[in-house]
Design a protein around this motif. Structure first.
Motif, PDB file in Angstrom:
ATOM      1  N   PRO A  27      -9.830   7.582 -11.513  1.00 56.85           N
ATOM      2  CA  PRO A  27      -8.924   6.464 -11.204  1.00 56.85           C
ATOM      3  C   PRO A  27      -8.343   6.623  -9.797  1.00 56.85           C
ATOM      4  O   PRO A  27      -8.184   7.728  -9.292  1.00 56.85           O
ATOM      5  CB  PRO A  27      -7.829   6.591 -12.262  1.00 56.85           C
ATOM      6  N   HIS A  28      -8.024   5.521  -9.197  1.00 60.45           N
ATOM      7  CA  HIS A  28      -7.442   5.517  -7.848  1.00 60.45           C
ATOM      8  C   HIS A  28      -6.053   6.145  -7.891  1.00 60.45           C
ATOM      9  O   HIS A  28      -5.220   5.785  -8.727  1.00 60.45           O
ATOM     10  CB  HIS A  28      -7.372   4.073  -7.355  1.00 60.45           C
ATOM     11  N   ASP A  29      -5.790   7.082  -6.995  1.00 62.22           N
ATOM     12  CA  ASP A  29      -4.502   7.784  -6.953  1.00 62.22           C
ATOM     13  C   ASP A  29      -3.513   6.985  -6.101  1.00 62.22           C
ATOM     14  O   ASP A  29      -3.444   7.142  -4.883  1.00 62.22           O
ATOM     15  CB  ASP A  29      -4.700   9.185  -6.378  1.00 62.22           C
ATOM     16  N   MET A  30      -2.747   6.133  -6.756  1.00 59.00           N
ATOM     17  CA  MET A  30      -1.814   5.242  -6.060  1.00 59.00           C
ATOM     18  C   MET A  30      -0.747   6.001  -5.276  1.00 59.00           C
ATOM     19  O   MET A  30      -0.309   5.545  -4.231  1.00 59.00           O
ATOM     20  CB  MET A  30      -1.133   4.315  -7.068  1.00 59.00           C
ATOM     21  N   SER A  31      -0.330   7.155  -5.756  1.00 61.96           N
ATOM     22  CA  SER A  31       0.743   7.900  -5.099  1.00 61.96           C
ATOM     23  C   SER A  31       0.315   8.487  -3.764  1.00 61.96           C
ATOM     24  O   SER A  31       1.156   8.842  -2.945  1.00 61.96           O
ATOM     25  CB  SER A  31       1.259   9.011  -6.009  1.00 61.96           C
ATOM     26  N   ARG A  32      -0.989   8.592  -3.530  1.00 60.20           N
ATOM     27  CA  ARG A  32      -1.496   9.159  -2.275  1.00 60.20           C
ATOM     28  C   ARG A  32      -2.131   8.111  -1.373  1.00 60.20           C
ATOM     29  O   ARG A  32      -2.744   8.447  -0.367  1.00 60.20           O
ATOM     30  CB  ARG A  32      -2.506  10.258  -2.577  1.00 60.20           C
ATOM     31  N   CYS A  33      -2.012   6.846  -1.729  1.00 66.82           N
ATOM     32  CA  CYS A  33      -2.629   5.758  -0.969  1.00 66.82           C
ATOM     33  C   CYS A  33      -1.541   4.974  -0.222  1.00 66.82           C
ATOM     34  O   CYS A  33      -0.611   4.454  -0.837  1.00 66.82           O
ATOM     35  CB  CYS A  33      -3.382   4.832  -1.934  1.00 66.82           C
ATOM     36  N   GLN A  34      -1.659   4.895   1.093  1.00 69.78           N
ATOM     37  CA  GLN A  34      -0.645   4.201   1.901  1.00 69.78           C
ATOM     38  C   GLN A  34      -0.515   2.745   1.486  1.00 69.78           C
ATOM     39  O   GLN A  34       0.592   2.227   1.339  1.00 69.78           O
ATOM     40  CB  GLN A  34      -0.990   4.292   3.386  1.00 69.78           C
ATOM     41  N   ARG A  35      -1.620   2.075   1.273  1.00 72.52           N
ATOM     42  CA  ARG A  35      -1.555   0.652   0.920  1.00 72.52           C
ATOM     43  C   ARG A  35      -0.882   0.441  -0.437  1.00 72.52           C
ATOM     44  O   ARG A  35      -0.072  -0.464  -0.592  1.00 72.52           O
ATOM     45  CB  ARG A  35      -2.945   0.035   0.934  1.00 72.52           C
ATOM     46  N   CYS A  36      -1.206   1.261  -1.418  1.00 72.01           N
ATOM     47  CA  CYS A  36      -0.545   1.158  -2.730  1.00 72.01           C
ATOM     48  C   CYS A  36       0.962   1.388  -2.597  1.00 72.01           C
ATOM     49  O   CYS A  36       1.758   0.677  -3.204  1.00 72.01           O
ATOM     50  CB  CYS A  36      -1.128   2.170  -3.716  1.00 72.01           C
ATOM     51  N   CYS A  37       1.334   2.391  -1.817  1.00 65.96           N
ATOM     52  CA  CYS A  37       2.761   2.684  -1.612  1.00 65.96           C
ATOM     53  C   CYS A  37       3.469   1.496  -0.967  1.00 65.96           C
ATOM     54  O   CYS A  37       4.591   1.166  -1.348  1.00 65.96           O
ATOM     55  CB  CYS A  37       2.925   3.941  -0.767  1.00 65.96           C
ATOM     56  N   MET A  73      -6.280  -2.186  -5.262  1.00 63.26           N
ATOM     57  CA  MET A  73      -7.613  -2.694  -5.594  1.00 63.26           C
ATOM     58  C   MET A  73      -7.487  -3.899  -6.522  1.00 63.26           C
ATOM     59  O   MET A  73      -6.491  -4.027  -7.232  1.00 63.26           O
ATOM     60  CB  MET A  73      -8.430  -1.594  -6.270  1.00 63.26           C
ATOM     61  N   PRO A  74      -8.517  -4.750  -6.542  1.00 57.85           N
ATOM     62  CA  PRO A  74      -8.478  -5.885  -7.466  1.00 57.85           C
ATOM     63  C   PRO A  74      -8.344  -5.398  -8.908  1.00 57.85           C
ATOM     64  O   PRO A  74      -8.953  -4.408  -9.294  1.00 57.85           O
ATOM     65  CB  PRO A  74      -9.823  -6.578  -7.251  1.00 57.85           C
ATOM     66  N   HIS A  75      -7.543  -6.081  -9.683  1.00 59.67           N
ATOM     67  CA  HIS A  75      -7.261  -5.664 -11.051  1.00 59.67           C
ATOM     68  C   HIS A  75      -8.477  -5.701 -11.962  1.00 59.67           C
ATOM     69  O   HIS A  75      -8.478  -5.073 -13.014  1.00 59.67           O
ATOM     70  CB  HIS A  75      -6.140  -6.508 -11.651  1.00 59.67           C
ATOM     71  N   ILE A  76      -9.542  -6.391 -11.569  1.00 61.36           N
ATOM     72  CA  ILE A  76     -10.741  -6.411 -12.409  1.00 61.36           C
ATOM     73  C   ILE A  76     -11.376  -5.026 -12.489  1.00 61.36           C
ATOM     74  O   ILE A  76     -12.069  -4.712 -13.439  1.00 61.36           O
ATOM     75  CB  ILE A  76     -11.783  -7.452 -11.923  1.00 61.36           C
ATOM     76  N   TYR A  77     -11.106  -4.155 -11.486  1.00 60.82           N
ATOM     77  CA  TYR A  77     -11.661  -2.809 -11.487  1.00 60.82           C
ATOM     78  C   TYR A  77     -10.779  -1.846 -12.269  1.00 60.82           C
ATOM     79  O   TYR A  77     -11.248  -0.884 -12.823  1.00 60.82           O
ATOM     80  CB  TYR A  77     -11.829  -2.285 -10.059  1.00 60.82           C
ATOM     81  N   TYR A  78      -9.488  -2.086 -12.265  1.00 54.92           N
ATOM     82  CA  TYR A  78      -8.541  -1.184 -12.895  1.00 54.92           C
ATOM     83  C   TYR A  78      -7.567  -1.945 -13.770  1.00 54.92           C
ATOM     84  O   TYR A  78      -6.378  -1.973 -13.517  1.00 54.92           O
ATOM     85  CB  TYR A  78      -7.784  -0.361 -11.835  1.00 54.92           C
ATOM     86  N   ALA A  79      -8.066  -2.532 -14.845  1.00 57.70           N
ATOM     87  CA  ALA A  79      -7.231  -3.319 -15.763  1.00 57.70           C
ATOM     88  C   ALA A  79      -6.172  -2.452 -16.416  1.00 57.70           C
ATOM     89  O   ALA A  79      -5.115  -2.949 -16.813  1.00 57.70           O
ATOM     90  CB  ALA A  79      -8.098  -3.985 -16.814  1.00 57.70           C
ATOM     91  N   SER A  80      -6.401  -1.141 -16.513  1.00 58.06           N
ATOM     92  CA  SER A  80      -5.436  -0.246 -17.175  1.00 58.06           C
ATOM     93  C   SER A  80      -4.132  -0.123 -16.373  1.00 58.06           C
ATOM     94  O   SER A  80      -3.141   0.370 -16.904  1.00 58.06           O
ATOM     95  CB  SER A  80      -6.049   1.128 -17.373  1.00 58.06           C
ATOM     96  N   TYR A  81      -4.109  -0.542 -15.102  1.00 58.36           N
ATOM     97  CA  TYR A  81      -2.895  -0.453 -14.295  1.00 58.36           C
ATOM     98  C   TYR A  81      -1.948  -1.612 -14.559  1.00 58.36           C
ATOM     99  O   TYR A  81      -0.819  -1.616 -14.115  1.00 58.36           O
ATOM    100  CB  TYR A  81      -3.220  -0.405 -12.804  1.00 58.36           C
ATOM    101  N   LEU A  82      -2.410  -2.641 -15.235  1.00 57.71           N
ATOM    102  CA  LEU A  82      -1.578  -3.826 -15.482  1.00 57.71           C
ATOM    103  C   LEU A  82      -0.514  -3.566 -16.504  1.00 57.71           C
ATOM    104  O   LEU A  82      -0.628  -2.799 -17.380  1.00 57.71           O
ATOM    105  CB  LEU A  82      -2.450  -5.005 -15.914  1.00 57.71           C
TER     106      LEU A  82
END
Length: 143
Positions: A117-127, A134-143
């Motif tokens: 899974p994409h590590d949101m805590s280490r991604c500047q854009r997520c922060c 990323m588009p939610h179709i790839y990571y529906a579990s984050y919703l």
């Protein structure tokens, strides 16, 4: 290419004044210290880019990272001028290579450990967004 330092390109100020704007030196001086700087001779302007990809801010691209602590990784969630933090030392690292995403990119699917899974805590854009970049179709579990 050292990923901790941005890429730098130079252009003669006379060419900019001739082709773009007669007051180029004054305009550049306003932005000096951000991405633009005037060279030591005062005759050229330097432009700094943090990542190889300089397309639209809305385009996600595939990137390769190399930290000074020797940790290497790749990600399908890299962006123009955005870093990811190293898992070993927490240093902010910019990708040294980027290319457009391929549908079913073979590079990303070869090894199971790359499908984390994409590590949101280490991604500047997520922060910056406060949510997954990323588009939610790839990571529906984050919703």
């Amino acid at each position: 290419f050292n990923t901790s330092e941005p890429r730098e390109y130079a252009c003669d100020i006379a060419i900019i004044q001739r082709d773009c704007h007669p007051q180029a030196r004054a305009v550049i001086a306003v932005f000096e210290g951000t991405r633009f700087s005037i060279g030591q001779t005062g005759m050229d302007v330097r432009v700094r880019y943090l990542t190889p990809f300089q397309g639209k801010d809305t385009h996600r691209v595939f990137g390769y990272f190399r930290c000074t602590c020797n940790k290497r990784w790749r990600s399908a969630a890299t962006w123009k001028d955005k870093w990811q933090k190293c898992q070993n030392c927490e240093k902010e690292v910019y990708p040294h290579e980027q290319h457009t995403l391929q549908q079913r990119d073979a590079i990303c699917r070869d090894e199971p450990q790359d499908m984390k899974p994409h590590d949101m805590s280490r991604c500047q854009r997520c922060c910056e967004l406060g949510s997954i970049c990323m588009p939610h179709i790839y990571y529906a579990s984050y919703l």
